[in-house]
Design a protein around this motif. Structure first.
Motif, PDB file in Angstrom:
ATOM      1  N   PHE A  14      -2.341  22.911  35.446  1.00 45.16           N
ATOM      2  CA  PHE A  14      -1.307  23.436  36.420  1.00 45.16           C
ATOM      3  C   PHE A  14      -0.013  23.838  35.716  1.00 45.16           C
ATOM      4  N   PHE A  15       0.256  22.936  34.471  1.00 42.37           N
ATOM      5  CA  PHE A  15       1.333  23.235  33.613  1.00 42.37           C
ATOM      6  C   PHE A  15       1.175  24.720  32.979  1.00 42.37           C
ATOM      7  N   VAL A  16      -0.147  24.750  32.546  1.00 42.92           N
ATOM      8  CA  VAL A  16      -0.142  26.226  31.752  1.00 42.92           C
ATOM      9  C   VAL A  16      -0.072  27.347  32.815  1.00 42.92           C
ATOM     10  N   LEU A  17      -0.668  27.180  34.078  1.00 47.09           N
ATOM     11  CA  LEU A  17      -0.628  28.469  34.741  1.00 47.09           C
ATOM     12  C   LEU A  17       0.834  28.648  35.317  1.00 47.09           C
ATOM     13  N   PHE A  18       1.537  27.572  35.456  1.00 45.54           N
ATOM     14  CA  PHE A  18       2.792  27.907  35.691  1.00 45.54           C
ATOM     15  C   PHE A  18       3.685  28.418  34.598  1.00 45.54           C
ATOM     16  N   PRO A  63       2.126  47.213  38.981  1.00 47.22           N
ATOM     17  CA  PRO A  63       3.025  45.971  39.727  1.00 47.22           C
ATOM     18  C   PRO A  63       2.774  44.932  38.627  1.00 47.22           C
ATOM     19  N   LEU A  64       3.616  43.907  38.592  1.00 43.93           N
ATOM     20  CA  LEU A  64       3.908  42.815  37.817  1.00 43.93           C
ATOM     21  C   LEU A  64       2.643  41.742  37.727  1.00 43.93           C
ATOM     22  N   LEU A  65       2.329  41.620  39.295  1.00 47.41           N
ATOM     23  CA  LEU A  65       1.158  40.670  39.596  1.00 47.41           C
ATOM     24  C   LEU A  65      -0.102  41.132  38.764  1.00 47.41           C
ATOM     25  N   VAL A  66      -0.204  42.453  38.870  1.00 49.15           N
ATOM     26  CA  VAL A  66      -1.385  43.035  38.441  1.00 49.15           C
ATOM     27  C   VAL A  66      -1.251  43.139  36.714  1.00 49.15           C
ATOM     28  N   TRP A  71      -3.295  40.085  32.082  1.00 49.65           N
ATOM     29  CA  TRP A  71      -3.155  39.159  30.928  1.00 49.65           C
ATOM     30  C   TRP A  71      -3.648  37.786  30.816  1.00 49.65           C
ATOM     31  N   LEU A  72      -3.782  37.375  32.051  1.00 48.70           N
ATOM     32  CA  LEU A  72      -4.362  35.915  32.350  1.00 48.70           C
ATOM     33  C   LEU A  72      -5.732  36.000  32.215  1.00 48.70           C
ATOM     34  N   LEU A  78      -8.935  33.476  25.312  1.00 46.90           N
ATOM     35  CA  LEU A  78      -8.356  33.148  24.275  1.00 46.90           C
ATOM     36  C   LEU A  78      -7.942  34.434  23.399  1.00 46.90           C
ATOM     37  N   ASP A  79      -7.573  35.616  24.248  1.00 48.73           N
ATOM     38  CA  ASP A  79      -7.215  36.612  23.496  1.00 48.73           C
ATOM     39  C   ASP A  79      -5.742  36.844  24.027  1.00 48.73           C
ATOM     40  N   PHE A  80      -4.749  36.622  23.164  1.00 44.61           N
ATOM     41  CA  PHE A  80      -3.110  36.769  23.654  1.00 44.61           C
ATOM     42  C   PHE A  80      -2.671  38.310  23.530  1.00 44.61           C
ATOM     43  N   GLY A  81      -3.669  39.305  23.105  1.00 47.00           N
ATOM     44  CA  GLY A  81      -3.308  40.831  22.933  1.00 47.00           C
ATOM     45  C   GLY A  81      -2.944  40.944  21.568  1.00 47.00           C
ATOM     46  N   GLN A  82      -2.228  42.065  21.367  1.00 46.87           N
ATOM     47  CA  GLN A  82      -1.887  42.843  20.103  1.00 46.87           C
ATOM     48  C   GLN A  82      -0.507  42.929  19.950  1.00 46.87           C
TER      49      GLN A  82
END
Length: 315
Positions: A14-18, A63-66, A71-72, A78-82
């Motif tokens: 829950f903490f990570v999701l929040f 939109p931000l949710l998209v 990203w999620l 385990l891919d945080f992007g570049q």
């Protein structure tokens, strides 16, 4: 124990999701446009069409949710992007800077223990003596001095005037001394007063008088009974203040040009490097959560009363 670990696992999920959602939202709502930073609009002329094309390629027009869902989905893998600036994977950059930050953090903790444990213990054992008064005065002065100002004093004294120690970079043990000493001294003042107060409370307990009545030596009473009984409050405050410690690491890394993730994220904030900022926030939040979970688990071994209560509740 299994139920406790299960509860902690659910809490961390829950903490990570929040924390991922909140950090993603705040980072995206911060002023500045990473697209303009990437295109270097201050150095060359860029058309609005080029800006819109890059914004669409990076998904900023959605939109931000998209954007968060996208990203999620990568984060689960385990891919945080570049990085927007360097083009390197964020995880690689964090893993590259993390050893320096952990090195500085552990160095500061060692300094804190070397300073606070003797001063706090002596202050409690020789209450109202000149040792106690000197210790309390030093802790008050240490709490009043900002860490960056203390760092500047140490740089001027040991790096400029005496030229004993290097003041920038990370090239060996000698480059760690000043940053670790600065951060360790800055946080030790809190623990000197806390350990003194906790020890005085422990030394006044009934079990200490019972131990003396059984003929135990003062050294055994202090180290085996009083000191152990006084540790839970100190460990609790350490878990709570870990965020401040990490924040202090960021300041010290910038001050001493120490190449850890703290200095890295300051540069990322200036350059609007969203993936690196969010990766840093998430990694630090998980570290703080894990340390606090370890603090909770340590109570079972430092405080026998909690073991007894847990056994009674399971019956």
């Amino acid at each position: 124990m299994f139920s406790l670990l299960s509860r902690k696992f659910l809490e961390v999920m829950f903490f990570v999701l929040f924390i991922t959602f909140v950090s993603f939202l705040f980072v995206r709502l911060a002023p500045g446009d990473p697209v303009l930073t990437i295109l270097n609009v201050d150095e060359l002329s860029v058309s609005q069409e080029q800006v819109e094309i890059l914004r669409e390629e990076m998904g900023f027009n959605k939109p931000l949710l998209v954007q968060y869902g996208h990203w999620l989905l990568h984060f689960i893998q385990l891919d945080f992007g570049q990085s927007y600036v360097t083009g390197q994977p964020v995880m690689d950059m964090i893993l590259m800077g993390l050893p320096a930050t952990l090195e500085l953090t552990f160095g500061a903790l060692i300094v804190m223990l070397v300073v606070s444990v003797p001063l706090g213990s002596l202050s409690a054992l020789y209450r109202d003596s000149w040792i106690d008064q000197t210790s309390r005065m030093l802790s008050i002065i240490g709490a009043a001095i900002p860490s960056f100002w203390l760092g500047l004093i140490l740089i001027d004294l040991f790096g400029v005037r005496f030229n004993w120690l290097p003041t920038m970079g990370r090239s060996g043990f000698d480059t760690l001394i000043l940053p670790a000493l600065t951060l360790g001294l800055a946080i030790s003042s809190v623990y000197v007063r806390l350990l003194r107060s906790s020890l005085l409370d422990s030394l006044g307990q009934e079990f200490i008088r019972a131990a003396r009545a059984r003929g135990l030596t003062e050294r055994r009473i202090f180290f085996v009974h009083a000191l152990r009984h006084s540790l839970p409050p100190v460990i609790t405050v350490f878990g709570v203040s870990l965020g401040s410690l990490i924040g202090g690491v960021v300041v010290i890394e910038v001050l001493f040009a120490y190449p850890g993730i703290g200095k890295m994220v300051v540069d990322a904030i200036r350059q609007r490097d969203y993936p690196l900022i969010q990766g840093y926030i998430l990694i630090m939040a998980i570290i703080v959560f894990i340390v606090n979970a370890c603090v909770d688990l340590s109570y079972r071994y430092l405080n026998p009363e909690m073991k007894l209560k847990e056994r009674k509740s399971n019956r």
